[in-house]
Every structure is written in C-alpha cells, then in structure tokens.
Write a protein that holds these residues in place. Structure first.
Motif, PDB file in Angstrom:
ATOM      1  N   ARG A   1       0.818  -1.223   0.000  1.00 59.05           N
ATOM      2  CA  ARG A   1       0.000   0.000   0.000  1.00 59.05           C
ATOM      3  C   ARG A   1       0.850   1.271   0.000  1.00 59.05           C
ATOM      4  NH1 ARG A   1      -4.542   1.763   4.494  1.00 59.05           N
ATOM      5  NH2 ARG A   1      -5.164   3.698   3.459  1.00 59.05           N
ATOM      6  N   TYR A   2       1.873   1.328   0.879  1.00 62.92           N
ATOM      7  CA  TYR A   2       2.673   2.546   1.026  1.00 62.92           C
ATOM      8  C   TYR A   2       4.080   2.437   0.438  1.00 62.92           C
ATOM      9  CZ  TYR A   2      -0.976   4.422   4.031  1.00 62.92           C
ATOM     10  OH  TYR A   2      -2.168   4.895   4.522  1.00 62.92           O
ATOM     11  N   GLY A   3       4.515   1.248   0.084  1.00 69.73           N
ATOM     12  CA  GLY A   3       5.797   1.070  -0.575  1.00 69.73           C
ATOM     13  C   GLY A   3       7.029   1.093   0.307  1.00 69.73           C
ATOM     14  N   PHE A   4       6.880   1.140   1.630  1.00 66.00           N
ATOM     15  CA  PHE A   4       8.060   1.093   2.499  1.00 66.00           C
ATOM     16  C   PHE A   4       8.551  -0.338   2.608  1.00 66.00           C
ATOM     17  CE2 PHE A   4       4.479   0.576   5.448  1.00 66.00           C
ATOM     18  CZ  PHE A   4       4.891  -0.489   6.220  1.00 66.00           C
ATOM     19  N   GLU A   5       9.801  -0.490   3.018  1.00 64.97           N
ATOM     20  CA  GLU A   5      10.353  -1.840   3.205  1.00 64.97           C
ATOM     21  C   GLU A   5      11.403  -1.825   4.298  1.00 64.97           C
ATOM     22  OE1 GLU A   5      13.778  -2.225  -0.200  1.00 64.97           O
ATOM     23  OE2 GLU A   5      11.700  -2.559  -0.815  1.00 64.97           O
ATOM     24  N   PHE A   6      11.600  -2.993   4.896  1.00 67.80           N
ATOM     25  CA  PHE A   6      12.632  -3.156   5.906  1.00 67.80           C
ATOM     26  C   PHE A   6      13.009  -4.634   5.995  1.00 67.80           C
ATOM     27  CE2 PHE A   6       8.589  -3.409   8.190  1.00 67.80           C
ATOM     28  CZ  PHE A   6       8.733  -4.518   9.017  1.00 67.80           C
ATOM     29  N   PRO A   7      14.266  -4.895   6.380  1.00 68.86           N
ATOM     30  CA  PRO A   7      14.683  -6.287   6.542  1.00 68.86           C
ATOM     31  C   PRO A   7      14.205  -6.834   7.880  1.00 68.86           C
ATOM     32  CG  PRO A   7      16.505  -4.842   7.090  1.00 68.86           C
ATOM     33  CD  PRO A   7      15.364  -3.960   6.629  1.00 68.86           C
ATOM     34  N   TYR A   8      14.073  -8.147   7.928  1.00 70.86           N
ATOM     35  CA  TYR A   8      13.764  -8.817   9.190  1.00 70.86           C
ATOM     36  C   TYR A   8      14.441 -10.188   9.156  1.00 70.86           C
ATOM     37  CZ  TYR A   8      10.197 -11.425   6.589  1.00 70.86           C
ATOM     38  OH  TYR A   8       9.549 -12.233   5.688  1.00 70.86           O
ATOM     39  N   PRO A   9      14.796 -10.729  10.315  1.00 76.15           N
ATOM     40  CA  PRO A   9      15.437 -12.045  10.328  1.00 76.15           C
ATOM     41  C   PRO A   9      14.530 -13.098   9.698  1.00 76.15           C
ATOM     42  CG  PRO A   9      15.733 -10.955  12.442  1.00 76.15           C
ATOM     43  CD  PRO A   9      14.737 -10.134  11.656  1.00 76.15           C
ATOM     44  N   SER A  10      15.099 -13.940   8.850  1.00 75.74           N
ATOM     45  CA  SER A  10      14.299 -14.907   8.085  1.00 75.74           C
ATOM     46  C   SER A  10      13.608 -15.950   8.961  1.00 75.74           C
ATOM     47  CB  SER A  10      15.173 -15.599   7.044  1.00 75.74           C
ATOM     48  OG  SER A  10      16.183 -16.355   7.682  1.00 75.74           O
ATOM     49  N   ASN A  11      14.084 -16.137  10.187  1.00 75.40           N
ATOM     50  CA  ASN A  11      13.440 -17.116  11.065  1.00 75.40           C
ATOM     51  C   ASN A  11      12.369 -16.481  11.959  1.00 75.40           C
ATOM     52  OD1 ASN A  11      15.266 -15.723  12.643  1.00 75.40           O
ATOM     53  ND2 ASN A  11      15.992 -17.518  13.754  1.00 75.40           N
ATOM     54  N   TRP A  12      12.012 -15.225  11.716  1.00 73.53           N
ATOM     55  CA  TRP A  12      10.912 -14.585  12.424  1.00 73.53           C
ATOM     56  C   TRP A  12       9.641 -14.795  11.621  1.00 73.53           C
ATOM     57  CZ3 TRP A  12      11.793  -9.675  15.694  1.00 73.53           C
ATOM     58  CH2 TRP A  12      12.974  -9.789  16.421  1.00 73.53           C
ATOM     59  N   THR A  13       8.511 -14.793  12.292  1.00 73.00           N
ATOM     60  CA  THR A  13       7.230 -15.023  11.625  1.00 73.00           C
ATOM     61  C   THR A  13       6.349 -13.776  11.719  1.00 73.00           C
ATOM     62  OG1 THR A  13       5.369 -16.544  11.467  1.00 73.00           O
ATOM     63  CG2 THR A  13       6.138 -16.035  13.674  1.00 73.00           C
ATOM     64  N   SER A  14       5.509 -13.593  10.722  1.00 75.38           N
ATOM     65  CA  SER A  14       4.641 -12.411  10.723  1.00 75.38           C
ATOM     66  C   SER A  14       3.359 -12.685  11.504  1.00 75.38           C
ATOM     67  CB  SER A  14       4.305 -11.981   9.300  1.00 75.38           C
ATOM     68  OG  SER A  14       3.551 -12.971   8.662  1.00 75.38           O
ATOM     69  N   LEU A  15       2.871 -11.637  12.129  1.00 70.00           N
ATOM     70  CA  LEU A  15       1.557 -11.676  12.754  1.00 70.00           C
ATOM     71  C   LEU A  15       0.543 -11.322  11.675  1.00 70.00           C
ATOM     72  CD1 LEU A  15       2.374  -9.830  16.104  1.00 70.00           C
ATOM     73  CD2 LEU A  15       2.247 -12.288  15.695  1.00 70.00           C
ATOM     74  N   ALA A  16      -0.719 -11.512  11.944  1.00 67.56           N
ATOM     75  CA  ALA A  16      -1.756 -11.205  10.960  1.00 67.56           C
ATOM     76  C   ALA A  16      -1.704  -9.725  10.597  1.00 67.56           C
ATOM     77  CB  ALA A  16      -3.122 -11.566  11.510  1.00 67.56           C
ATOM     78  N   ALA A  17      -1.669  -9.437   9.310  1.00 67.23           N
ATOM     79  CA  ALA A  17      -1.646  -8.056   8.831  1.00 67.23           C
ATOM     80  C   ALA A  17      -3.048  -7.470   8.882  1.00 67.23           C
ATOM     81  CB  ALA A  17      -1.110  -8.005   7.407  1.00 67.23           C
ATOM     82  N   PRO A  18      -3.160  -6.162   9.139  1.00 71.04           N
ATOM     83  CA  PRO A  18      -4.489  -5.555   9.130  1.00 71.04           C
ATOM     84  C   PRO A  18      -5.086  -5.577   7.719  1.00 71.04           C
ATOM     85  CG  PRO A  18      -2.781  -3.884   9.406  1.00 71.04           C
ATOM     86  CD  PRO A  18      -2.103  -5.212   9.436  1.00 71.04           C
ATOM     87  N   GLU A  19      -6.389  -5.541   7.642  1.00 71.52           N
ATOM     88  CA  GLU A  19      -7.073  -5.609   6.342  1.00 71.52           C
ATOM     89  C   GLU A  19      -6.716  -4.450   5.426  1.00 71.52           C
ATOM     90  OE1 GLU A  19     -11.273  -6.377   6.326  1.00 71.52           O
ATOM     91  OE2 GLU A  19     -11.075  -7.814   7.973  1.00 71.52           O
ATOM     92  N   ASN A  20      -6.427  -3.275   6.003  1.00 70.11           N
ATOM     93  CA  ASN A  20      -6.127  -2.115   5.171  1.00 70.11           C
ATOM     94  C   ASN A  20      -4.685  -2.116   4.648  1.00 70.11           C
ATOM     95  OD1 ASN A  20      -4.579  -1.383   7.384  1.00 70.11           O
ATOM     96  ND2 ASN A  20      -5.699   0.512   7.799  1.00 70.11           N
ATOM     97  N   ASP A  21      -3.890  -3.118   5.018  1.00 70.07           N
ATOM     98  CA  ASP A  21      -2.514  -3.286   4.554  1.00 70.07           C
ATOM     99  C   ASP A  21      -1.634  -2.074   4.845  1.00 70.07           C
ATOM    100  OD1 ASP A  21      -0.454  -4.825   3.451  1.00 70.07           O
ATOM    101  OD2 ASP A  21      -0.725  -3.915   1.478  1.00 70.07           O
TER     102      ASP A  21
END
Length: 176
Positions: free
Chosen positions: A53-73
């Motif tokens: 949606r906003y085009g930002f980015e950042f690195p994160y450790p590959s062994n971390w897991t994402s939480l549920a993203a909000p519907e509005n992204d």
C-alpha cells in the motif's frame, strides 16, 4: 576480551537496576556501549518486507514469523518463534493536509535526529520503561508518515538494541 565481557556484564546489571528505577538515559548509554561489539548483521539470514500500500520496506530475520496483517494493509509485525515478547513492526498512515494541522500538533514535532542508509532524515526515539523497551523511527514524506518500531521486555532490550538499530537504518521509503 575477558575485561570487556566483565564490563558488559556489570553494565547489564547496572542497566537492569537503572531501568527499573528511572528512565532511559543512563541505561541507553550502557546498552549502546555493551552491545555494539556483539551484533553482526552478516551472520543473520534476512528477508525483506515490502508494503504494497505505502511502498516502504525493511529487513527482518528470516526465522521470524509475521503476525496477521491488518485488512487495510498499512503495515505488518514480526516476532521470533522462540520469544513472542519481542516484536518489530512497520506501518504508515496518511496525514491531514498541512493547513488542517493544529498549532498544538506542530509544537510536538521533534527535529530529525537520525538518518537512514537511504539518506532520509527522521526521528528515532528510544524508550526504556519499567516493563517495555522500544525504539521507534518516524519518517515523513509528503502527506505520509512512515513508522518502524522494535519492542521487547525492558530487561531483554540490551540484547535487541543493535538489531533494532540496524533494521531502523535499513528502513526504506519510496522516492518522492
């Protein structure tokens, strides 16, 4: 090397006492000095999160897991599998037009004190309170505010400080 380890061990003990008693200044000096030599970004396998949606980015450790993203992204959060009290999070939001921002809100603005590797200036705030330590980066471009935050239990914050700082440096926003 043994002297440095003893100094950092003492520093961590002082940090824990200071963090529980006061605020953030003395503990942060200790955190910065004792953890700076122990972080190696090259030793971590990284993935990159890119916000559609906003085009930002950042690195994160590959062994971390994402939480549920909000519907509005508008963002995402990641946690390490072994410790769900640690979290990194990035999000963005549209600002009101400058003509609508009240005088009180403009007084709250803080001068930039941080620059990302991309060369974008922003505000980095580190807070160590009784239960939680956090590092929050805020960048503003046009009418969008971009945020990145790392959080952990205050007693674990020294262990994550350099990781959080590195990710904040790597946070990228779309070019204007």
């Amino acid at each position: 090397m043994a002297t440095a380890n003893k100094t950092c061990s003492l520093g961590r003990r002082i940090y824990r006492i200071a963090a529980s008693v006061s605020g953030a200044i003395a503990p942060l000096i200790i955190v910065w000095g004792c953890t700076a030599n122990y972080f190696n970004a090259g030793a971590i396998a990284w993935k990159t999160y890119t916000n559609s949606r906003y085009g930002f980015e950042f690195p994160y450790p590959s062994n971390w897991t994402s939480l549920a993203a909000p519907e509005n992204d508008d963002g995402i959060a990641f946690i390490p599998l072994q410790n769900n009290t640690v979290e990194i999070r990035g999000w963005a939001s549209q600002q009101l037009p400058n003509s609508i921002i009240t005088e009180q809100e403009s007084v709250k603005k803080i001068n930039p004190n941080f620059k990302t590797a991309q060369g974008v200036s922003g505000v980095l705030v580190v807070e160590v309170e009784r239960g939680v330590g956090s590092m929050t980066l805020t960048l503003t471009q046009s009418q969008v505010k971009y945020y990145w935050q790392g959080r952990s239990k205050s007693q674990d914050f020294p262990d994550y400080y350099r990781l959080f700082y590195y990710i904040a440096q790597q946070y990228r926003i779309p070019k204007p």
